[in-house]
Write a protein that holds these residues in place. Structure first.
Motif, PDB file in Angstrom:
ATOM      1  N   ARG A 177       0.822  -1.213   0.000  1.00  0.00           N
ATOM      2  CA  ARG A 177       0.000   0.000   0.000  1.00  0.00           C
ATOM      3  C   ARG A 177       0.852   1.258   0.000  1.00  0.00           C
ATOM      4  NH1 ARG A 177      -4.215  -0.867   4.845  1.00  0.00           N
ATOM      5  NH2 ARG A 177      -4.728   1.279   4.230  1.00  0.00           N
ATOM      6  N   VAL A 178       2.144   1.100   0.252  1.00  0.00           N
ATOM      7  CA  VAL A 178       3.053   2.240   0.291  1.00  0.00           C
ATOM      8  C   VAL A 178       3.893   2.245  -0.978  1.00  0.00           C
ATOM      9  CG1 VAL A 178       4.939   3.351   1.542  1.00  0.00           C
ATOM     10  CG2 VAL A 178       3.154   2.143   2.815  1.00  0.00           C
ATOM     11  N   LYS A 196      11.085   1.266   1.991  1.00  0.00           N
ATOM     12  CA  LYS A 196      10.353   0.264   2.761  1.00  0.00           C
ATOM     13  C   LYS A 196      11.097  -1.066   2.766  1.00  0.00           C
ATOM     14  CE  LYS A 196       7.420  -0.812  -1.249  1.00  0.00           C
ATOM     15  NZ  LYS A 196       6.011  -0.921  -1.739  1.00  0.00           N
ATOM     16  N   VAL A 204       8.662   1.487   7.173  1.00  0.00           N
ATOM     17  CA  VAL A 204       8.629   2.518   6.145  1.00  0.00           C
ATOM     18  C   VAL A 204       9.492   3.670   6.617  1.00  0.00           C
ATOM     19  CG1 VAL A 204       7.176   4.073   4.789  1.00  0.00           C
ATOM     20  CG2 VAL A 204       6.281   1.839   5.492  1.00  0.00           C
ATOM     21  N   PRO A 248       1.726   6.828   6.748  1.00  0.00           N
ATOM     22  CA  PRO A 248       2.111   6.480   5.374  1.00  0.00           C
ATOM     23  C   PRO A 248       1.245   5.396   4.747  1.00  0.00           C
ATOM     24  CG  PRO A 248       3.707   5.603   6.944  1.00  0.00           C
ATOM     25  CD  PRO A 248       2.801   6.512   7.714  1.00  0.00           C
ATOM     26  N   TYR A 249       0.488   4.653   5.549  1.00  0.00           N
ATOM     27  CA  TYR A 249      -0.403   3.635   4.999  1.00  0.00           C
ATOM     28  C   TYR A 249      -1.759   4.218   4.592  1.00  0.00           C
ATOM     29  CZ  TYR A 249       2.877   0.137   6.750  1.00  0.00           C
ATOM     30  OH  TYR A 249       3.999  -0.627   6.973  1.00  0.00           O
ATOM     31  N   ALA A 259       9.253   7.477  -0.139  1.00  0.00           N
ATOM     32  CA  ALA A 259       9.281   6.439   0.900  1.00  0.00           C
ATOM     33  C   ALA A 259      10.295   5.352   0.544  1.00  0.00           C
ATOM     34  CB  ALA A 259       7.898   5.823   1.059  1.00  0.00           C
TER      35      ALA A 259
END
Length: 399
Positions: free
Chosen positions: A158-159, A366, A322, A348-349, A364
């Motif tokens: 999702r990021v 991750k 993240v 961030p999500y 970002a």
């Protein structure tokens, strides 16, 4: 030889304990000296009122510790709390040495370790006392069955962002040139296989046997920015049964210097060689700040930064992380309050782009941090951490 006599053997300079009388008013000074005499002057008569008197001194000191910001509390006040906690242990043991009494004495000593400060001449007094008391307790009631592991699904997809790279146990020179100096995060593999913790800590019965009766601070709630978040002191045993094995109510032993409190656990880990690097001309501090992070699946540390370089070591379990560069700070909308200045308002999500439109400009990074790996988080890099399953992490902060 009884426990009280053995505890007194740890005292290297009892006059250092006596000098904390200067922290009190005239009335409490008299009360303190009466309790001190019982503890350190031979053949003093024990009276039940002594426990009430020593408690009145501790109540006074706790009030003093709760005035103003923690960093502004005089060290002499905290050292007095250490001294009086030890004296209460001696007085309480005069009442008896049954299991419940020893547990209450150990809790008193742990509070001294958590809220007090080490004395100068009697630096390890409470640490040694706690170790002796803990060894005298039975651990049979602590035993638990091996845990069944439940792993949450990762939400990293999702990021939108770049993957953090990884490297197998690089040399210090390589780490310094490629990551430390340019301040680039990286996952370091195969660096902790020699740690006893890698195998020992997987067994909850080992942790319970070593530290089940020890009092530790537990964060209750989803994360520290939540309005229902709070902290409670409880035994490690209670934490494991109430929050770790049963994660219906989230509890987290987070950012706690467990290894100074319980040196036996410190023997199971090693300071990574990379912590020898420094940004300071005077080579910085001799030792890094070492903290423990023990919790069930679903624990969260919201997006924040730390003022020091950090090696986050995953002893067991998996965490998804993240990260953002300090250059993106304005896009993350840090809280304006002094208390949360190092914590972002953005999730961030689930970024609220109407409220935080600049977030679109942030880049970002991750990664999944697996058991046996360590993540280098450069100082002031923002990071959001989620545990996907039961995990034990150790962080090393250094400059």
């Amino acid at each position: 030889m009884d426990l009280k006599t053995n505890l007194i053997k740890y005292v290297k300079n009892n006059l250092e304990i006596k000098k904390c009388v200067n922290e009190f008013n005239l009335y409490l000074r008299a009360t303190f000296l009466e309790c001190y005499s019982y503890c350190f002057v031979p053949h003093q008569k024990y009276e039940d009122e002594l426990l009430l008197k020593i408690d009145s001194i501790l109540d006074y000191l706790q009030d003093e510790l709760n005035i103003g910001h923690w960093s502004e509390i005089p060290n002499t006040t905290r050292q007095a709390f250490t001294s009086v906690s030890f004296m209460k242990a001696l007085i309480t043991l005069r009442r008896g040495t049954d299991e419940d009494t020893i547990r209450s004495v150990l809790k008193c000593v742990d509070l001294g370790l958590l809220l007090g400060a080490p004395l100068d001449d009697n630096h390890d007094l409470l640490t040694q006392a706690a170790s002796l008391l803990n060894k005298s307790l039975s651990t049979k009631s602590d035993l638990v069955e091996n845990q069944r592991k439940r792993k949450l699904p990762s939400n990293l997809d999702r990021v939108v962002g770049k993957e953090v790279g990884s490297l197998n146990c690089p040399s210090i020179e390589c780490f310094d040139k490629e990551f430390f100096k340019p301040r680039r995060p990286v996952i370091l593999k195969d660096c902790i296989s020699h740690w006893p913790a890698v195998t020992k800590w997987l067994d909850l019965n080992y942790l319970l046997g070593l530290a089940g009766s020890r009092t530790v601070p537990i964060e209750i709630g989803s994360h520290y920015t939540d309005e229902n978040w709070t902290q409670r002191l409880m035994s490690l045993r209670d934490f494991i049964h109430r929050h770790y094995l049963d994660s219906s109510t989230v509890g987290y032993l987070a950012q706690h210097n467990l290894f100074d409190q319980i040196p036996e656990l410190r023997n199971d880990i090693r300071v990574p060689d990379y912590c020898a690097l420094s940004r300071q001309y005077d080579d910085g501090d001799d030792e890094p700040d070492i903290n423990a992070w023990l919790g069930p699946e679903g624990t969260v540390s919201p997006l924040h930064f730390d003022p020091k370089d950090n090696l986050l070591v995953q002893v067991y379990g998996t965490k998804e992380i993240v990260l953002f560069s300090p250059n993106d700070s304005e896009y993350l909308y840090p809280h304006e309050s002094n208390l949360l200045f190092n914590t972002a308002q953005v999730d961030p999500y689930r970024p609220d782009l109407e409220k935080f439109p600049k977030y679109n400009s942030a880049v970002a990074y991750k990664c999944l941090l697996e058991a046996g790996e360590m993540l280098y988080i450069p100082l002031r890099w923002w990071h959001h951490v989620t545990a996907l399953d039961k995990s034990f992490s150790v962080s090393f902060w250094w400059t």
